[in-house]
Design a protein around this motif. Structure first.
Motif, PDB file in Angstrom:
ATOM      1  N   THR A  85       3.214  -6.239  25.297  1.00  0.00           N
ATOM      2  CA  THR A  85       2.879  -4.937  24.718  1.00  0.00           C
ATOM      3  C   THR A  85       4.021  -3.965  25.016  1.00  0.00           C
ATOM      4  O   THR A  85       4.146  -3.463  26.127  1.00  0.00           O
ATOM      5  CB  THR A  85       1.557  -4.406  25.293  1.00  0.00           C
ATOM      6  OG1 THR A  85       1.624  -4.430  26.727  1.00  0.00           O
ATOM      7  CG2 THR A  85       0.387  -5.273  24.860  1.00  0.00           C
ATOM      8  N   CYS A 141      -1.682 -11.192  28.214  1.00  0.00           N
ATOM      9  CA  CYS A 141      -1.026  -9.922  27.947  1.00  0.00           C
ATOM     10  C   CYS A 141       0.011  -9.696  29.039  1.00  0.00           C
ATOM     11  O   CYS A 141      -0.339  -9.532  30.215  1.00  0.00           O
ATOM     12  CB  CYS A 141      -2.037  -8.781  27.951  1.00  0.00           C
ATOM     13  SG  CYS A 141      -1.262  -7.153  27.944  1.00  0.00           S
ATOM     14  N   THR A 194      -4.994  -1.001  27.113  1.00  0.00           N
ATOM     15  CA  THR A 194      -4.450  -2.332  26.829  1.00  0.00           C
ATOM     16  C   THR A 194      -5.451  -3.236  26.121  1.00  0.00           C
ATOM     17  O   THR A 194      -5.094  -3.974  25.192  1.00  0.00           O
ATOM     18  CB  THR A 194      -3.977  -3.001  28.132  1.00  0.00           C
ATOM     19  OG1 THR A 194      -2.963  -2.189  28.722  1.00  0.00           O
ATOM     20  CG2 THR A 194      -3.403  -4.378  27.859  1.00  0.00           C
TER      21      THR A 194
END
Length: 225
Positions: free
Chosen positions: A13, A109, A86
């Motif tokens: 991310t 992630c 997130t």
């Protein structure tokens, strides 16, 4: 188009627009863009069917391509805001993948500014998720006994109101969160009593300020010797 079932993917991310550290996700860390270290750690695991970068920045895309990333998900303005968490971002990514008929079973992630990520811990988390019934698995710093050794993962039993403090002595290391696709979809928080910690030896890991940055640089350099 037929559905493509991928067993295991990683999503980095990496939005632009960091307020406290300008261009944090691509700022040079000991000579390389800091996101390089996250990409490198994921590649070293050799467990992912696809490594994906979710971003709103063409510059970040260009840099990641130089380090072997070929799959990108463009993030819209709403999901590029600092206030969007997130879990929401990952679920947005999963919806984007679903439109492409891509359905992963496991999703890691990985944060872009986490150069202390040890690829062996990523592999350990994946193996545990593959065998056990667990929600999220992530690394954490032991705040009280820095030299205490843990052979096994630690189950979350106590969650303090202060975000990220777990079992009264662990702090989320800010490196990666790993879970099954279905867990990402149903969860509101990774801090769950069916989640597990992988304790790390480092005294510090998460980078939010330039003071944090300098601390992590010092730890990283010490690990090179």
């Amino acid at each position: 188009m037929k559905k493509k079932f991928l067993k295991n993917i990683a999503i980095i991310t990496a939005r632009s627009g960091s307020k406290r550290i300008k261009n944090k996700n691509i700022k040079l860390f000991l000579g390389k863009p800091i996101i390089f270290y996250s990409i490198n750690a994921l590649k070293k695991t050799k467990i992912f069917d696809e490594i994906i970068v979710s971003t709103n920045s063409e510059e970040i895309i260009d840099i990641c391509k130089k380090y072997g990333v070929n799959c990108f998900l463009k993030r819209n303005k709403y999901y590029s805001q600092n206030k969007v968490g997130t879990i929401s971002v990952i679920n947005y990514c999963l919806k984007q993948l679903l439109k492409k008929k891509i359905i992963p079973k496991f999703v890691c992630c990985q944060y872009p500014a986490s150069p202390l990520t040890d690829y062996k811990n990523v592999v350990k988390a994946y193996k545990y998720l593959s065998k056990k019934n667990a929600n999220f698995i992530f690394t954490a710093v032991n705040l009280k006994k820095k030299n205490e050794n843990f052979k096994n993962l630690v189950r979350i039993k106590n969650i303090k109101k202060k975000r990220g403090i777990l079992n009264n002595k662990f702090l989320d290391a800010g490196q990666f969160w790993y879970a099954k696709n279905i867990t990402w979809k149903k969860s509101k928080s990774v801090y769950d009593k069916n989640s597990f910690l992988i304790p790390i030896k480092e005294k510090f890991s998460d980078i939010n300020t330039m003071g944090d940055w300098k601390k992590v640089e010092k730890i990283f350099k010490s690990k090179l010797h």
